[in-house]
Design an enzyme around this catalytic site. Structure first.
Site, PDB file in Angstrom:
ATOM      1  N   ASN A 159       0.804  -1.223   0.000  1.00 50.04           N
ATOM      2  CA  ASN A 159       0.000   0.000   0.000  1.00 50.04           C
ATOM      3  C   ASN A 159       0.837   1.274   0.000  1.00 50.04           C
ATOM      4  OD1 ASN A 159       0.338  -1.478   2.565  1.00 50.04           O
ATOM      5  ND2 ASN A 159      -0.412   0.389   3.513  1.00 50.04           N
ATOM      6  N   GLN A 187      -5.112  -3.958  -1.914  1.00 48.08           N
ATOM      7  CA  GLN A 187      -4.787  -2.875  -2.853  1.00 48.08           C
ATOM      8  C   GLN A 187      -4.978  -3.291  -4.314  1.00 48.08           C
ATOM      9  OE1 GLN A 187      -3.901   0.350  -2.334  1.00 48.08           O
ATOM     10  NE2 GLN A 187      -4.099   0.174  -0.124  1.00 48.08           N
ATOM     11  N   SER A 207     -11.045  -5.555   0.408  1.00 45.39           N
ATOM     12  CA  SER A 207     -11.784  -4.505   1.108  1.00 45.39           C
ATOM     13  C   SER A 207     -12.503  -3.611   0.103  1.00 45.39           C
ATOM     14  CB  SER A 207     -10.793  -3.674   1.934  1.00 45.39           C
ATOM     15  OG  SER A 207     -11.466  -2.585   2.512  1.00 45.39           O
ATOM     16  N   HIS A 209     -13.894  -0.575   0.191  1.00 44.39           N
ATOM     17  CA  HIS A 209     -13.673   0.873   0.004  1.00 44.39           C
ATOM     18  C   HIS A 209     -12.419   1.191  -0.805  1.00 44.39           C
ATOM     19  CE1 HIS A 209     -10.530   1.895   3.146  1.00 44.39           C
ATOM     20  NE2 HIS A 209     -10.904   0.715   3.592  1.00 44.39           N
ATOM     21  N   THR A 244     -26.036 -10.737  11.576  1.00 37.35           N
ATOM     22  CA  THR A 244     -26.928 -10.343  10.483  1.00 37.35           C
ATOM     23  C   THR A 244     -26.149  -9.566   9.424  1.00 37.35           C
ATOM     24  OG1 THR A 244     -28.743 -10.274  12.046  1.00 37.35           O
ATOM     25  CG2 THR A 244     -29.079  -9.106   9.965  1.00 37.35           C
ATOM     26  N   CYS A 329      -3.316   4.683   7.593  1.00 39.99           N
ATOM     27  CA  CYS A 329      -3.408   4.100   8.931  1.00 39.99           C
ATOM     28  C   CYS A 329      -2.203   4.503   9.763  1.00 39.99           C
ATOM     29  CB  CYS A 329      -3.489   2.580   8.847  1.00 39.99           C
ATOM     30  SG  CYS A 329      -4.464   2.001   7.483  1.00 39.99           S
TER      31      CYS A 329
HETATM   32  N1  PLP Z   1      -4.359  -4.331   3.924  1.00 42.18           N
HETATM   33  C1  PLP Z   1      -3.880  -3.369   3.119  1.00 42.18           C
HETATM   34  C2  PLP Z   1      -2.788  -3.682   2.160  1.00 42.18           C
HETATM   35  C3  PLP Z   1      -4.409  -2.076   3.169  1.00 42.18           C
HETATM   36  O1  PLP Z   1      -3.937  -1.116   2.355  1.00 42.18           O
HETATM   37  C4  PLP Z   1      -5.454  -1.811   4.102  1.00 42.18           C
HETATM   38  C5  PLP Z   1      -5.998  -0.431   4.234  1.00 42.18           C
HETATM   39  O2  PLP Z   1      -5.300   0.546   4.087  1.00 42.18           O
HETATM   40  C6  PLP Z   1      -5.930  -2.859   4.908  1.00 42.18           C
HETATM   41  C7  PLP Z   1      -5.357  -4.103   4.777  1.00 42.18           C
HETATM   42  C8  PLP Z   1      -7.063  -2.642   5.864  1.00 42.18           C
HETATM   43  O3  PLP Z   1      -8.283  -2.623   5.172  1.00 42.18           O
HETATM   44  P1  PLP Z   1      -9.612  -2.006   5.845  1.00 42.18           P
HETATM   45  O4  PLP Z   1      -9.444  -0.537   5.846  1.00 42.18           O
HETATM   46  O5  PLP Z   1     -10.724  -2.470   4.970  1.00 42.18           O
HETATM   47  O6  PLP Z   1      -9.718  -2.595   7.203  1.00 42.18           O
END
Ligand code: PLP
Length: 380
Positions: A159, A187, A207, A209, A244, A329
């Site tokens: 990422n 990613q 994921s 989003h 649910t 993050c």
């Molecule tokens: N793994 C990677 C490589 C990511 O880039 C991210 C989010 O930045 C995650 C896991 C975590 O995903 P989520 O935000 O859906 O918990």
């Protein structure tokens, strides 16, 4: 709201408008619980079935191999904490550049004596060398205490710097030593084609989003079981992840993924051409580009010696441009990113690192404005 240039698509993406439209009825009129037998719950039940089929098709899996989760973090934690036979002694081999969802889950397993953990080094481009994985697997074979269950977990693309790993080969090596193989493809899903059958992997995390779907929803691909229950409760997700279902979010995730996959080649070409344009416009500036020759389209990690990434980010923000210094993050953490440390980037470059992550909605004008802003900041 003032108009912004959004260039932080590795952190999150804009919701697909068609996905939003498809979600709406399930947030308002069609609120029946899909576990109920009456006809009012039928459309929810059908929506779940159809969404699972769409998602499975997008990675060449079977619908019964797709399990809905709350996102990448949950999918990653599920695999790391619940793989293999619960009573077996466990071993996890992962890389030093994984997302914290993997790293911290592994640290948790180690701290609670539930697994031994090896973090493999990467080279200066962020690649896990097959030789180091072979050695890590072999080392255990030679010792007397070879754990019964071994999991190898290597992310498909990083990422922060975009490096794409040779997942097929890493998986083949792991299977040769009877280890299970997981990849965090958060990613990559919806951005590059993925065929889980061809890769041979046992688990894959995704994921919503990150591919223009809603937040708080994702999925885990599970090939053949080999994973214990995450949440005890009802029989949702075959009793492995009770609770649910968030039907609206699942429907939105499936629509967004299907839309992205339909245009996956065109989107990647568009983003790559913007990336080339941006790098051309910046060619008179002095910087190091992090990552490998095979990077995620649009994931551009640049290090400027003598500058602070944090400062560049805030100056760009004042000009209405969203970028990142490392992963989102990590934005509260002022320490050097573990990824940049792992690739051996010198501290003075690491501090001056920014990540621009372009997406399908970015335009040539966005790229011109990003280049103009960077020149103003770095030449001032
Ligand atoms: N793994 C990677 C490589 C990511 O880039 C991210 C989010 O930045 C995650 C896991 C975590 O995903 P989520 O935000 O859906 O918990």
């Amino acid at each position: 709201m003032k108009s912004i240039i959004y260039a932080d698509n590795a952190a999150t993406t804009k919701l697909d408008i068609e996905a939003f439209e498809e979600m709406k009825p399930f947030l308002t009129e069609e609120y029946g619980n899909p576990s109920q037998p009456y006809s009012f719950a039928k459309s929810q039940k059908n929506a779940l079935k159809k969404s699972r089929e769409i998602i499975a098709r997008s990675i060449n899996a079977e619908p019964e191999q797709i399990f809905f989760t709350s996102g990448g973090t949950e999918s990653d934690n599920w695999v790391i904490k619940e793989f293999g036979v619960p009573t077996d002694e466990k071993r996890i081999i992962t890389s030093s550049i994984e997302h914290h969802a993997i790293i911290n889950a592994c640290e948790c397993m180690r701290a609670s004596n539930r697994a031994t953990v090896t973090f493999l080094p990467v080279d200066s481009k962020g690649l896990v060398l097959t030789k180091t994985l072979e050695e890590a697997l072999k080392y255990d074979r030679q010792s007397n205490s070879y754990p019964a269950s071994t999991l190898v977990s290597i992310m498909m693309a990083n990422n922060e710097i975009g490096t794409v790993q040779d997942i097929k080969e890493l998986c083949r090596i792991s299977h040769n030593q009877e280890a299970l193989f997981h990849t965090d493809a958060v990613q990559v899903v919806g951005h590059l084609p993925i065929d889980v059958k061809e890769l041979g992997i046992d688990f894959l995390s995704a994921s919503s989003h990150k591919f223009n779907g809603p937040r708080g929803i994702g999925f885990l691909y599970i090939k053949n079981g080999n994973l214990s229950i995450l949440h005890n409760g009802g029989m949702q997700e075959k009793g492995l992840r009770a609770g649910t279902e968030n039907v609206a979010a699942i429907v939105g995730m499936a629509r967004a993924l299907e839309n992205n996959c339909k245009r996956i080649k065109e989107n990647a070409e568009h983003i790559s051409s913007l990336e080339r344009k941006l790098l051309n416009s910046l060619s008179d500036l002095s910087f190091v580009r992090n990552g490998s020759n095979n990077c995620l389209p649009g994931n551009i990690s640049l290090s400027f010696k003598g500058f602070e990434g944090e400062l560049i980010l805030h100056r760009m923000d004042l000009m209405g441009i969203c970028i990142s210094t490392g992963s989102a993050c990590d934005s509260v953490n002022t320490q050097t990113s573990h990824v940049l440390k792992s690739i051996g980037l010198e501290e003075e470059y690491a501090i001056g690192t920014i990540r621009i992550s372009l997406g399908k909605d970015n335009t040539e004008q966005d790229v011109d404005e990003i280049a103009y802003a960077l020149h103003r900041i770095l030449n001032s």
